[in-house]
Each structure stands twice: as C-alpha cells, then as structure tokens.
Motif scaffolding. Structure first.
Motif, PDB file in Angstrom:
ATOM      1  N   ASN A  68       0.845  -1.199   0.000  1.00 41.28           N
ATOM      2  CA  ASN A  68       0.000   0.000   0.000  1.00 41.28           C
ATOM      3  C   ASN A  68       0.879   1.247   0.000  1.00 41.28           C
ATOM      4  O   ASN A  68       1.932   1.270   0.628  1.00 41.28           O
ATOM      5  CB  ASN A  68      -0.916   0.014   1.227  1.00 41.28           C
ATOM      6  CG  ASN A  68      -1.994   1.057   1.121  1.00 41.28           C
ATOM      7  OD1 ASN A  68      -2.322   1.513   0.035  1.00 41.28           O
ATOM      8  ND2 ASN A  68      -2.555   1.445   2.240  1.00 41.28           N
ATOM      9  N   SER A  69       0.426   2.250  -0.710  1.00 38.66           N
ATOM     10  CA  SER A  69       1.090   3.550  -0.737  1.00 38.66           C
ATOM     11  C   SER A  69       0.146   4.566  -0.116  1.00 38.66           C
ATOM     12  O   SER A  69      -1.060   4.506  -0.346  1.00 38.66           O
ATOM     13  CB  SER A  69       1.415   3.946  -2.181  1.00 38.66           C
ATOM     14  OG  SER A  69       1.940   5.250  -2.236  1.00 38.66           O
ATOM     15  N   PHE A  70       0.691   5.485   0.675  1.00 39.72           N
ATOM     16  CA  PHE A  70      -0.152   6.495   1.307  1.00 39.72           C
ATOM     17  C   PHE A  70      -0.700   7.501   0.295  1.00 39.72           C
ATOM     18  O   PHE A  70      -1.661   8.190   0.573  1.00 39.72           O
ATOM     19  CB  PHE A  70       0.607   7.218   2.409  1.00 39.72           C
ATOM     20  CG  PHE A  70       0.926   6.356   3.603  1.00 39.72           C
ATOM     21  CD1 PHE A  70       0.152   5.253   3.913  1.00 39.72           C
ATOM     22  CD2 PHE A  70       1.996   6.657   4.416  1.00 39.72           C
ATOM     23  CE1 PHE A  70       0.439   4.453   5.011  1.00 39.72           C
ATOM     24  CE2 PHE A  70       2.293   5.878   5.521  1.00 39.72           C
ATOM     25  CZ  PHE A  70       1.524   4.774   5.820  1.00 39.72           C
ATOM     26  N   ASN A  71      -0.074   7.618  -0.856  1.00 47.00           N
ATOM     27  CA  ASN A  71      -0.567   8.510  -1.899  1.00 47.00           C
ATOM     28  C   ASN A  71      -0.623   7.715  -3.198  1.00 47.00           C
ATOM     29  O   ASN A  71       0.406   7.405  -3.782  1.00 47.00           O
ATOM     30  CB  ASN A  71       0.334   9.729  -2.047  1.00 47.00           C
ATOM     31  CG  ASN A  71      -0.318  10.803  -2.875  1.00 47.00           C
ATOM     32  OD1 ASN A  71      -1.047  10.509  -3.814  1.00 47.00           O
ATOM     33  ND2 ASN A  71      -0.047  12.051  -2.554  1.00 47.00           N
ATOM     34  N   ARG A  72      -1.821   7.351  -3.646  1.00 50.10           N
ATOM     35  CA  ARG A  72      -1.997   6.435  -4.769  1.00 50.10           C
ATOM     36  C   ARG A  72      -2.416   7.142  -6.057  1.00 50.10           C
ATOM     37  O   ARG A  72      -3.066   6.558  -6.899  1.00 50.10           O
ATOM     38  CB  ARG A  72      -3.024   5.379  -4.383  1.00 50.10           C
ATOM     39  CG  ARG A  72      -2.600   4.582  -3.165  1.00 50.10           C
ATOM     40  CD  ARG A  72      -3.646   3.607  -2.675  1.00 50.10           C
ATOM     41  NE  ARG A  72      -4.117   2.691  -3.679  1.00 50.10           N
ATOM     42  CZ  ARG A  72      -3.588   1.498  -3.922  1.00 50.10           C
ATOM     43  NH1 ARG A  72      -2.560   1.087  -3.225  1.00 50.10           N
ATOM     44  NH2 ARG A  72      -4.093   0.722  -4.852  1.00 50.10           N
ATOM     45  N   THR A  73      -2.027   8.398  -6.232  1.00 53.53           N
ATOM     46  CA  THR A  73      -2.499   9.155  -7.397  1.00 53.53           C
ATOM     47  C   THR A  73      -1.585   9.066  -8.612  1.00 53.53           C
ATOM     48  O   THR A  73      -2.022   9.343  -9.719  1.00 53.53           O
ATOM     49  CB  THR A  73      -2.671  10.642  -7.036  1.00 53.53           C
ATOM     50  OG1 THR A  73      -1.418  11.155  -6.593  1.00 53.53           O
ATOM     51  CG2 THR A  73      -3.726  10.830  -5.956  1.00 53.53           C
ATOM     52  N   VAL A  74      -0.318   8.673  -8.420  1.00 50.41           N
ATOM     53  CA  VAL A  74       0.621   8.599  -9.541  1.00 50.41           C
ATOM     54  C   VAL A  74       0.875   7.140  -9.886  1.00 50.41           C
ATOM     55  O   VAL A  74       1.142   6.318  -9.009  1.00 50.41           O
ATOM     56  CB  VAL A  74       1.948   9.310  -9.206  1.00 50.41           C
ATOM     57  CG1 VAL A  74       2.940   9.191 -10.349  1.00 50.41           C
ATOM     58  CG2 VAL A  74       1.684  10.780  -8.888  1.00 50.41           C
ATOM     59  N   CYS A  75       0.746   6.819 -11.192  1.00 55.00           N
ATOM     60  CA  CYS A  75       0.906   5.443 -11.668  1.00 55.00           C
ATOM     61  C   CYS A  75       2.031   5.355 -12.688  1.00 55.00           C
ATOM     62  O   CYS A  75       2.342   6.325 -13.372  1.00 55.00           O
ATOM     63  CB  CYS A  75      -0.361   4.952 -12.353  1.00 55.00           C
ATOM     64  SG  CYS A  75      -1.796   4.895 -11.297  1.00 55.00           S
ATOM     65  N   ILE A  76       2.585   4.165 -12.801  1.00 53.57           N
ATOM     66  CA  ILE A  76       3.544   3.848 -13.852  1.00 53.57           C
ATOM     67  C   ILE A  76       2.933   2.741 -14.690  1.00 53.57           C
ATOM     68  O   ILE A  76       2.537   1.703 -14.154  1.00 53.57           O
ATOM     69  CB  ILE A  76       4.896   3.404 -13.262  1.00 53.57           C
ATOM     70  CG1 ILE A  76       5.530   4.541 -12.467  1.00 53.57           C
ATOM     71  CG2 ILE A  76       5.828   2.923 -14.362  1.00 53.57           C
ATOM     72  CD1 ILE A  76       6.809   4.161 -11.747  1.00 53.57           C
ATOM     73  N   ASN A  77       2.838   2.981 -15.978  1.00 51.32           N
ATOM     74  CA  ASN A  77       2.343   2.006 -16.955  1.00 51.32           C
ATOM     75  C   ASN A  77       1.006   1.390 -16.593  1.00 51.32           C
ATOM     76  O   ASN A  77       0.011   2.091 -16.525  1.00 51.32           O
ATOM     77  CB  ASN A  77       3.403   0.951 -17.247  1.00 51.32           C
ATOM     78  CG  ASN A  77       4.609   1.558 -17.934  1.00 51.32           C
ATOM     79  OD1 ASN A  77       4.483   2.513 -18.673  1.00 51.32           O
ATOM     80  ND2 ASN A  77       5.776   1.022 -17.678  1.00 51.32           N
ATOM     81  N   LYS A  78       0.967   0.090 -16.330  1.00 51.87           N
ATOM     82  CA  LYS A  78      -0.280  -0.644 -16.149  1.00 51.87           C
ATOM     83  C   LYS A  78      -0.928  -0.385 -14.785  1.00 51.87           C
ATOM     84  O   LYS A  78      -1.156  -1.305 -14.012  1.00 51.87           O
ATOM     85  CB  LYS A  78      -0.034  -2.141 -16.323  1.00 51.87           C
ATOM     86  CG  LYS A  78       0.603  -2.510 -17.643  1.00 51.87           C
ATOM     87  CD  LYS A  78       0.969  -3.971 -17.669  1.00 51.87           C
ATOM     88  CE  LYS A  78       2.283  -4.148 -16.961  1.00 51.87           C
ATOM     89  NZ  LYS A  78       2.822  -5.500 -17.001  1.00 51.87           N
ATOM     90  N   ASP A  79      -1.183   0.855 -14.477  1.00 52.81           N
ATOM     91  CA  ASP A  79      -1.798   1.220 -13.199  1.00 52.81           C
ATOM     92  C   ASP A  79      -1.008   0.725 -11.994  1.00 52.81           C
ATOM     93  O   ASP A  79      -1.584   0.388 -10.962  1.00 52.81           O
ATOM     94  CB  ASP A  79      -3.252   0.739 -13.127  1.00 52.81           C
ATOM     95  CG  ASP A  79      -4.130   1.479 -14.114  1.00 52.81           C
ATOM     96  OD1 ASP A  79      -3.835   2.654 -14.392  1.00 52.81           O
ATOM     97  OD2 ASP A  79      -5.102   0.885 -14.608  1.00 52.81           O
TER      98      ASP A  79
END
Length: 140
Positions: A68-79
């Motif tokens: 889990n990441s505390f900030n999930r707004t930035v993605c790389i490639n396949k979500d």
C-alpha cells in the motif's frame, strides 16, 4: 520510451500516469505497489520468530512486499501505483502475515509532498523491529 529519468526536486500531484519501461529518480528505479502473488521487493528479510522457541514460528517467510502507498495518485504504466510512504507485509509467497511500515523515501521526487521510495530504501517489520532493504522496484 524506454526510460523516464526524473531529476532534481519535483512534487508530482493529481492523477498522473507515467509511461515508460522504467521510471527512475536520480538513477534509481521508483518502487511500485505489488501483490503477495508477485515478485517480492525483498527476498532476504530477517525471519519473525513468533511464537518463540521451542514452538515453531507461524511462518519462516523472508519475502517482503510493499502492499500500500499512502498517496496512490501517480501510476507507472499498467496502473502500478508509485510508492510514496506506505505499508508492507512479510511472509511467504502469496501469504504475507507480518505488517511493516516504510521509512521515508530517499528521493527528491515527491507525490503530494511525500518522498517516493526507490530501490535501496528501507522498511521496518513491526513484529521484530528489523530493517528491510527494498531492492526490487516491481516495475518489471
């Protein structure tokens, strides 16, 4: 694009998808959130010996995943969500049992003011207090 190199002090915000085979911050791959069925971020963590001997431990797993990441707004490639602070779990493949917390990332790249974690950053497993070096990014 094969590599996206993020240099200097950056603070990423909002819903953002980075498209590249590898995304690096100051030359190190950025960590992404992984499931326990995938490759572990660390494969040689100190085992948690609970209950204590002579009883057999609940698990002898030494694999660690950032789940889990505390900030999930930035993605790389396949979500794949970029890790900016967060939690991890230690155990065996497919079965994380011991929770942990990531130490602040060493990168100058941030998401919403929180430093992203890169290869070589650390976490602490709560059950035994052992540090874990996260040496696999999970980007593939």
């Amino acid at each position: 694009m094969s590599e996206l190199k993020l240099l200097g002090v950056l603070d990423l915000g909002g819903a953002l998808k980075l498209k590249a085979k590898k995304v690096l911050a100051k030359g190190k791959e950025i960590l992404v959130v992984m499931e326990t069925s995938e490759t572990a971020h660390c494969s040689n963590a100190v085992p948690v010996i609970i209950p204590t001997p002579p009883a057999k431990p609940l698990t002898e797993g030494t694999l660690v995943w950032v789940n889990n990441s505390f900030n999930r707004t930035v993605c790389i490639n396949k979500d794949r969500r970029v890790v900016a602070g967060g939690t991890c779990v230690q155990g065996t493949a497919g079965a994380g049992i011991w929770p942990g917390l990531l130490l602040p990332g060493s990168s100058t790249v941030r998401v919403g003011g929180v430093p992203v974690s890169v290869e070589g950053d650390q976490a602490i497993i709560l059950a035994n207090g052992a540090p874990v070096v996260l040496n696999v990014s999970g980007q593939g």
